[in-house]
Design a protein around this motif. Structure first.
Motif: not given
Length: 321
Positions: A57-65, A80-86, A108-109
């Motif tokens: 994804s183009k979205d990034t976060h320090p705690d989440w892949q 469609g959507g997003w998946l966050l993993t630690p 949402e992060f």
């Protein structure tokens, strides 16, 4: 309390009701065939192989892949959507997060969970799950096939939730027995309809849920999705009887897992009596909590304080998965 008193609407978003009045609201009587209708739909959803496809994804976060995800739902609908993993630690629980009727343009992060795979699906017709001829906008979306309970778009969205659970389990089979659902407004109503019929969902959180007590929902003035249905009902008879199968308060009486319901005293988009119909329908249990907000779908003085307190309770609920 800081219930708003200055607002631009030509109606009172408290509808003249006190907290005591709202707590006294009871769920409507169940229509004949309610359980069979949803059980049949759930059985069909379980036959779907979601075949989730992940990509960077183009979205990034320090705690989440962050991964973009696409999976196949009922009627061969692409979701469609997003998946966050630690980024650190293992995945011990799963969470499906629904969205409001504005759709979703990013994950949402700040959901207060750790060691969790969080799936943010866009329900059919909306945002990343555009599906013509379903309208991507709430006033048109809520009317799609409304005259046909077997094909009404809201039923398809509930199935998208169930297949989201299947998608999580296909990616992480070890999450069986450790999956929850969280939804706000539109997503809250979808959750109330979906949770009682999916035993794989073990905990739920609903904030200002819609679709509760359809009789009130069809009559109380609003700026939300109910407004377009009210307009439609003026020239199309029998809508109420068809929508009784889609009453989130009726469904909520069947929920048997721990729940947190956040409901508002003032709300121009989802009438508080309809929200409380859902919350009050939850079985009385030491595992269930009703959290009172001064307002929903509207800025107010104590919003940040109340949202922080609610966030703490959400974290506590899902840490128990």
């Amino acid at each position: 309390m800081s219930i708003p008193t200055d607002y631009p609407f030509d109606f009172d978003p408290t509808y003249g009701m006190t907290l005591a009045d709202l707590r006294a609201i009871r769920p409507p009587e169940s229509p004949e065939g309610f359980d069979a209708f949803w059980q049949k739909r759930y059985a069909r959803a379980l036959t779907v192989k979601p075949e989730p496809r992940l990509s960077p994804s183009k979205d990034t976060h320090p705690d989440w892949q962050v991964s973009d995800i696409v999976y196949t739902s009922t009627d061969d609908t692409s979701i469609g959507g997003w998946l966050l993993t630690p980024r650190k630690g293992e995945v011990k629980r799963g969470l499906v997060v629904g969205h409001g009727y504005g759709g979703r343009d990013q994950p949402e992060f700040d959901i207060p969970v750790e060691e969790t795979a969080i799936l943010f699906p866009c329900f059919r017709g909306m945002s990343r799950s555009a599906h013509p001829p379903i309208s991507p906008d709430a006033p048109g979306h809520v009317l799609h096939d409304i005259d046909d309970p077997d094909h009404y778009v809201i039923g398809g969205c509930v199935e998208d939730l169930w297949v989201a659970v299947s998608a999580l389990l296909s990616l992480y089979p070890s999450l069986d027995g450790h999956i929850g659902y969280s939804g706000i407004s539109f997503g809250g109503g979808i959750g109330a309809l979906g949770i009682p019929f999916d035993s794989r969902i073990k905990r739920g959180h609903l904030t200002v849920p819609t679709f509760g007590n359809r009789k009130l929902w069809l009559t109380l003035p609003t700026v939300g999705s109910a407004h377009s249905v009210q307009e439609y009902a003026r020239t199309h008879s029998g809508i109420f009887e068809k929508l009784r199968l889609y009453d989130a308060a009726t469904a909520a009486t069947r929920i048997s897992v721990p729940m947190l319901a956040a409901v508002a005293l003032f709300d121009p988009a989802v009438a508080p009596p309809c929200q409380f119909a859902v919350a009050n329908a939850l079985p009385k249990s030491k595992f269930n909590e009703i959290f009172i907000l001064d307002a929903g779908h509207f800025d107010y003085a104590d919003s940040a304080v109340q949202q922080a307190a609610l966030r703490e309770r959400v974290g506590r609920l899902f840490r128990g998965l």
